[in-house]
Motif scaffolding. Sequence first.
Motif, PDB file in Angstrom:
ATOM      1  N   SER A 238      -9.868  -0.264   2.618  1.00 37.34           N
ATOM      2  CA  SER A 238      -9.476  -0.834   3.893  1.00 37.34           C
ATOM      3  C   SER A 238     -10.478  -1.942   4.236  1.00 37.34           C
ATOM      4  O   SER A 238     -10.880  -2.707   3.364  1.00 37.34           O
ATOM      5  CB  SER A 238      -9.441   0.250   4.978  1.00 37.34           C
TER       6      SER A 238
ATOM      7  N   GLU B 112      -4.003   0.972   6.539  1.00 37.16           N
ATOM      8  CA  GLU B 112      -4.857   2.158   6.593  1.00 37.16           C
ATOM      9  C   GLU B 112      -4.089   3.358   7.142  1.00 37.16           C
ATOM     10  O   GLU B 112      -4.300   4.499   6.709  1.00 37.16           O
ATOM     11  CB  GLU B 112      -6.097   1.884   7.449  1.00 37.16           C
TER      12      GLU B 112
ATOM     13  N   LYS C 267      -4.183  -4.793   8.001  1.00 38.90           N
ATOM     14  CA  LYS C 267      -5.128  -3.839   7.414  1.00 38.90           C
ATOM     15  C   LYS C 267      -5.135  -2.529   8.212  1.00 38.90           C
ATOM     16  O   LYS C 267      -5.311  -1.444   7.633  1.00 38.90           O
ATOM     17  CB  LYS C 267      -6.527  -4.438   7.354  1.00 38.90           C
ATOM     18  N   TYR C 268      -4.940  -2.619   9.519  1.00 38.76           N
ATOM     19  CA  TYR C 268      -4.834  -1.402  10.334  1.00 38.76           C
ATOM     20  C   TYR C 268      -3.615  -0.588   9.908  1.00 38.76           C
ATOM     21  O   TYR C 268      -3.712   0.620   9.661  1.00 38.76           O
ATOM     22  CB  TYR C 268      -4.740  -1.764  11.813  1.00 38.76           C
TER      23      TYR C 268
ATOM     24  N   TYR D 172      -8.803   4.158  -1.257  1.00 43.74           N
ATOM     25  CA  TYR D 172      -8.101   3.030  -0.644  1.00 43.74           C
ATOM     26  C   TYR D 172      -9.118   2.108   0.032  1.00 43.74           C
ATOM     27  O   TYR D 172      -9.908   2.549   0.871  1.00 43.74           O
ATOM     28  CB  TYR D 172      -7.073   3.494   0.391  1.00 43.74           C
TER      29      TYR D 172
ATOM     30  N   ASN E  12     -14.226   1.242   4.120  1.00 41.04           N
ATOM     31  CA  ASN E  12     -14.084   0.063   4.977  1.00 41.04           C
ATOM     32  C   ASN E  12     -15.266  -0.879   4.765  1.00 41.04           C
ATOM     33  O   ASN E  12     -16.261  -0.808   5.497  1.00 41.04           O
ATOM     34  CB  ASN E  12     -14.024   0.467   6.450  1.00 41.04           C
TER      35      ASN E  12
ATOM     36  N   THR F  51       0.831  -1.207   0.000  1.00 38.80           N
ATOM     37  CA  THR F  51       0.000   0.000   0.000  1.00 38.80           C
ATOM     38  C   THR F  51       0.866   1.257   0.000  1.00 38.80           C
ATOM     39  O   THR F  51       0.588   2.211  -0.741  1.00 38.80           O
ATOM     40  CB  THR F  51      -0.934  -0.001   1.222  1.00 38.80           C
TER      41      THR F  51
ATOM     42  N   ARG G  28     -12.830   8.115   6.498  1.00 41.76           N
ATOM     43  CA  ARG G  28     -13.141   6.733   6.170  1.00 41.76           C
ATOM     44  C   ARG G  28     -14.648   6.521   6.253  1.00 41.76           C
ATOM     45  O   ARG G  28     -15.349   7.174   7.036  1.00 41.76           O
ATOM     46  CB  ARG G  28     -12.390   5.761   7.075  1.00 41.76           C
TER      47      ARG G  28
ATOM     48  N   ALA H  71      -9.916  -3.395  10.119  1.00 42.43           N
ATOM     49  CA  ALA H  71      -8.967  -2.409  10.623  1.00 42.43           C
ATOM     50  C   ALA H  71      -9.548  -1.585  11.765  1.00 42.43           C
ATOM     51  O   ALA H  71      -8.805  -1.035  12.579  1.00 42.43           O
ATOM     52  CB  ALA H  71      -8.521  -1.486   9.495  1.00 42.43           C
TER      53      ALA H  71
ATOM     54  N   ILE I  94     -10.834   6.767   2.236  1.00 46.50           N
ATOM     55  CA  ILE I  94     -10.741   5.394   2.724  1.00 46.50           C
ATOM     56  C   ILE I  94     -12.136   4.799   2.836  1.00 46.50           C
ATOM     57  O   ILE I  94     -13.046   5.436   3.389  1.00 46.50           O
ATOM     58  CB  ILE I  94     -10.050   5.357   4.103  1.00 46.50           C
TER      59      ILE I  94
END
Length: 326
Positions: free
Chosen positions: A112, A148, A144-145, A110, A165, A93, A224, A116, A163
């Motif tokens: 995620s 992000e 994944k956290y 992105y 999720n 990433t 996000r 995350a 972002i």
Amino acid sequence: MQKVFVTGGTGFVGANLVRLLLQEGYAVKALVRPNSQLDNLQGLNVELVQGSLTDRNLDQAMAGCQGLFHVAAHYSLWQKDQKILHEYNVLGTRNVLAAARTAGVDRTIYTSSVAAIGVKQGAIADEAYQSPVEKLIGAYKQSKYWAEQEAIKAAQSGQTIVIVNPSTPIGAWDIKPTPTGDIVLRFLRRQMPVYLHTGLNFIHVQDVAWGHLLAYQKGTTGDRYILGHQNMTLKYLLDQLEQITGLPAPSRSIPAWVPLSVAWIDETLLAKLGKTPSVPIDGVRMAGQLMYYDASKAVQELGLPQTPIVDALKDAVEWFVTKGYA
């Protein structure tokens, strides 16, 4: 016509996103690994470029693209895969976002995961909640956290990045399949005599695709958005499958210690003897939590669709049957 670059286009969410982008008039260039299974992109007007998330020349592949959808991620709940999860999800990433910046890509989405964000014990989590990283179960969720965090840092440095999720998507083009698709498939094959008491947030995969595009069109950089819909227990999901298919849903639940014991034997003992484990410890540990989420921010700010989950299950069943999985 805007040209966008997509990673992960051969996967479940990516394949649905690519179809939506083409439908909405975008030109799509997709990154595929040399050994990628390309079935999900067959017959589509997509420019394919071979490469990896860690390639140094990704900026050249992105040249001329106005947008980037970074969907690709390595998914594994096996504890032995910690190194590859970090390399692919975190370092990959970082590299993709840097390439987009060098290439002059205007806007990035992105992908995620709610993984995350983590689980809010006894409550429903939204975008404002964040579980401490050390409490995220398993190397996948932690990767994944940290991935992000790469997107957040890039956005704070001035890159336009939104972002998303996703929670747990269901629907067509689940080629591997995903763990949720595997539940549907095992149900169709009558290989699910019992169930574990757990709960998830589910969403139609086509709504996830729309969530990506709406975030691209309307999302606030650095924010996000949870792409989800309905919180439900696994038992309720299986009962819905019974109504759709006419096949009987399992009526007996088993305590979590049973699959956890199997997973421990599988992953710590049999794996050392060269046998392929079948049940990941981290997967069973995750299932011991009710993983519920609130997607109202994406609904209100982006207009995220909320297709009934029964429709998503019907689409998944039809696709698996049509493709000869069941």
